[in-house]
Structure formats: structure tokens, C-alpha cells
Design a protein around this motif. Structure first.
Motif, PDB file in Angstrom:
ATOM      1  N   GLY A  25      38.041 -19.214   2.277  1.00 45.69           N
ATOM      2  CA  GLY A  25      37.067 -18.737   1.299  1.00 45.69           C
ATOM      3  C   GLY A  25      37.269 -19.425  -0.038  1.00 45.69           C
ATOM      4  O   GLY A  25      38.046 -20.380  -0.161  1.00 45.69           O
ATOM      5  N   GLU A  26      36.566 -18.933  -1.051  1.00 43.53           N
ATOM      6  CA  GLU A  26      36.671 -19.536  -2.378  1.00 43.53           C
ATOM      7  C   GLU A  26      37.995 -19.215  -3.059  1.00 43.53           C
ATOM      8  O   GLU A  26      38.471 -19.984  -3.884  1.00 43.53           O
ATOM      9  N   ASN A  27      38.588 -18.061  -2.714  1.00 39.38           N
ATOM     10  CA  ASN A  27      39.806 -17.631  -3.391  1.00 39.38           C
ATOM     11  C   ASN A  27      41.057 -17.653  -2.527  1.00 39.38           C
ATOM     12  O   ASN A  27      42.167 -17.616  -3.049  1.00 39.38           O
ATOM     13  N   ASP A  28      40.884 -17.658  -1.216  1.00 44.52           N
ATOM     14  CA  ASP A  28      42.027 -17.546  -0.315  1.00 44.52           C
ATOM     15  C   ASP A  28      41.563 -17.889   1.092  1.00 44.52           C
ATOM     16  O   ASP A  28      40.379 -18.124   1.323  1.00 44.52           O
ATOM     17  N   THR A  29      42.480 -17.909   2.018  1.00 52.78           N
ATOM     18  CA  THR A  29      42.146 -18.059   3.430  1.00 52.78           C
ATOM     19  C   THR A  29      42.283 -16.695   4.076  1.00 52.78           C
ATOM     20  O   THR A  29      43.281 -16.003   3.885  1.00 52.78           O
TER      21      THR A  29
ATOM     22  N   TRP B 153      34.338  -6.226  14.247  1.00 53.40           N
ATOM     23  CA  TRP B 153      34.820  -7.270  13.344  1.00 53.40           C
ATOM     24  C   TRP B 153      36.003  -6.759  12.554  1.00 53.40           C
ATOM     25  O   TRP B 153      36.099  -5.581  12.248  1.00 53.40           O
ATOM     26  N   LYS B 154      36.841  -7.685  12.133  1.00 54.16           N
ATOM     27  CA  LYS B 154      37.923  -7.412  11.187  1.00 54.16           C
ATOM     28  C   LYS B 154      38.020  -8.630  10.278  1.00 54.16           C
ATOM     29  O   LYS B 154      37.807  -9.755  10.711  1.00 54.16           O
ATOM     30  N   CYS B 155      38.351  -8.400   9.023  1.00 57.11           N
ATOM     31  CA  CYS B 155      38.605  -9.490   8.083  1.00 57.11           C
ATOM     32  C   CYS B 155      39.676  -9.025   7.123  1.00 57.11           C
ATOM     33  O   CYS B 155      39.712  -7.853   6.726  1.00 57.11           O
ATOM     34  N   SER B 156      40.544  -9.944   6.736  1.00 51.85           N
ATOM     35  CA  SER B 156      41.649  -9.586   5.845  1.00 51.85           C
ATOM     36  C   SER B 156      41.250  -9.537   4.377  1.00 51.85           C
ATOM     37  O   SER B 156      42.078  -9.198   3.532  1.00 51.85           O
ATOM     38  N   CYS B 157      39.990  -9.822   4.041  1.00 56.02           N
ATOM     39  CA  CYS B 157      39.588  -9.788   2.627  1.00 56.02           C
ATOM     40  C   CYS B 157      39.419  -8.349   2.142  1.00 56.02           C
ATOM     41  O   CYS B 157      39.192  -7.426   2.927  1.00 56.02           O
ATOM     42  N   ASP B 158      39.548  -8.155   0.840  1.00 54.82           N
ATOM     43  CA  ASP B 158      39.441  -6.824   0.240  1.00 54.82           C
ATOM     44  C   ASP B 158      38.053  -6.210   0.418  1.00 54.82           C
ATOM     45  O   ASP B 158      37.927  -5.006   0.623  1.00 54.82           O
ATOM     46  N   PHE B 159      36.998  -7.026   0.335  1.00 55.30           N
ATOM     47  CA  PHE B 159      35.640  -6.492   0.442  1.00 55.30           C
ATOM     48  C   PHE B 159      35.425  -5.846   1.805  1.00 55.30           C
ATOM     49  O   PHE B 159      34.851  -4.761   1.910  1.00 55.30           O
ATOM     50  N   PHE B 160      35.903  -6.511   2.866  1.00 60.36           N
ATOM     51  CA  PHE B 160      35.733  -5.962   4.208  1.00 60.36           C
ATOM     52  C   PHE B 160      36.379  -4.591   4.337  1.00 60.36           C
ATOM     53  O   PHE B 160      35.824  -3.692   4.976  1.00 60.36           O
ATOM     54  N   ALA B 161      37.531  -4.421   3.720  1.00 58.55           N
ATOM     55  CA  ALA B 161      38.256  -3.146   3.812  1.00 58.55           C
ATOM     56  C   ALA B 161      37.408  -1.977   3.325  1.00 58.55           C
ATOM     57  O   ALA B 161      37.486  -0.875   3.863  1.00 58.55           O
TER      58      ALA B 161
ATOM     59  N   CYS C 134      31.585  -8.481   5.457  1.00 63.18           N
ATOM     60  CA  CYS C 134      31.815  -9.343   4.292  1.00 63.18           C
ATOM     61  C   CYS C 134      31.123 -10.688   4.526  1.00 63.18           C
ATOM     62  O   CYS C 134      30.580 -10.943   5.601  1.00 63.18           O
ATOM     63  N   ALA C 135      31.176 -11.542   3.529  1.00 62.95           N
ATOM     64  CA  ALA C 135      30.557 -12.859   3.643  1.00 62.95           C
ATOM     65  C   ALA C 135      31.177 -13.672   4.772  1.00 62.95           C
ATOM     66  O   ALA C 135      30.485 -14.448   5.441  1.00 62.95           O
ATOM     67  N   HIS C 136      32.461 -13.463   5.027  1.00 62.09           N
ATOM     68  CA  HIS C 136      33.156 -14.239   6.065  1.00 62.09           C
ATOM     69  C   HIS C 136      32.670 -13.852   7.458  1.00 62.09           C
ATOM     70  O   HIS C 136      32.357 -14.709   8.281  1.00 62.09           O
ATOM     71  N   THR C 137      32.589 -12.536   7.718  1.00 62.61           N
ATOM     72  CA  THR C 137      32.116 -12.096   9.037  1.00 62.61           C
ATOM     73  C   THR C 137      30.644 -12.452   9.226  1.00 62.61           C
ATOM     74  O   THR C 137      30.239 -12.894  10.302  1.00 62.61           O
ATOM     75  N   MET C 138      29.844 -12.298   8.168  1.00 57.94           N
ATOM     76  CA  MET C 138      28.418 -12.605   8.293  1.00 57.94           C
ATOM     77  C   MET C 138      28.166 -14.098   8.472  1.00 57.94           C
ATOM     78  O   MET C 138      27.244 -14.493   9.184  1.00 57.94           O
ATOM     79  N   ALA C 139      28.993 -14.939   7.857  1.00 58.96           N
ATOM     80  CA  ALA C 139      28.849 -16.386   8.055  1.00 58.96           C
ATOM     81  C   ALA C 139      29.131 -16.756   9.513  1.00 58.96           C
ATOM     82  O   ALA C 139      28.400 -17.549  10.123  1.00 58.96           O
TER      83      ALA C 139
END
Length: 86
Positions: free
Chosen positions: A33-37, A47-55, A60-65
Motif C-alpha cells: 500500500g501507500e504506507n505499508d505492506t 476476507w481479511k486484511c492487516s490494515c487498520d481500516f479493515f479492522a 478496505c481498498a486492498h481487499t476491494m482492489a
């Protein structure tokens, strides 16, 4: 190159265009991502994502992408409602 292998390469090219042949049931991706991996995973419909937004939101943008990249190849139940009409 071996003629049998040439035939397999041609078949692979055709299959790659026939996305409806493929159904992804699970996967794990490291998403830069823009700030981290972030670690993104799909397990069945979940789905699961380690980003704060997903929590906080369950998407989040990562899962939707990744949903966009895998369009037509993931379970319908795994599609984020916002993506169903995008």
C-alpha cells in the motif's frame, strides 16, 4: 522447445482469457500500500486484511482492489456490497 510444451503454452494463453474457468477459493497476497505492506487473504467467502481500516469496517481498498483483479473468479458472497455496483 518441445512440441508438447508449445501446445500447453498455447492452451494456457487461451485459458487465461477464459476467466470463467477459474474459481478462487482461497489465497494470500502481500499488498504494498501507500504506507505499508499488508497481508490480504481470502478464505471461502471471508476476507481479511492487516490494515487498520479493515479492522473497523470489514473491507478496505486492498481487499476491494483484489476483488477487481479477480472479477468473476471469487465467490459472489465474497464481493463487498460497494463493489457489486462499481
Amino acid at each position: 522447445m518441445n512440441s508438447g510444451l508449445i501446445g500447453k503454452v498455447d492452451k494456457a494463453k487461451r485459458y487465461a482469457l477464459e476467466r470463467d474457468r477459474m474459481h478462487v477459493n482461497s489465497l494470500q497476497v502481500d499488498f504494498r500500500g501507500e504506507n505499508d505492506t499488508y497481508r490480504v487473504a481470502l478464505d471461502g467467502d471471508d476476507w481479511k486484511c492487516s490494515c487498520d481500516f479493515f479492522a473497523g469496517w470489514g473491507a478496505c481498498a486492498h481487499t476491494m482492489a483484489i476483488e477487481r483483479v479477480l472479477d468473476g473468479m471469487i465467490p459472489v458472497a465474497a464481493i463487498t456490497p460497494a463493489m457489486a455496483h462499481a
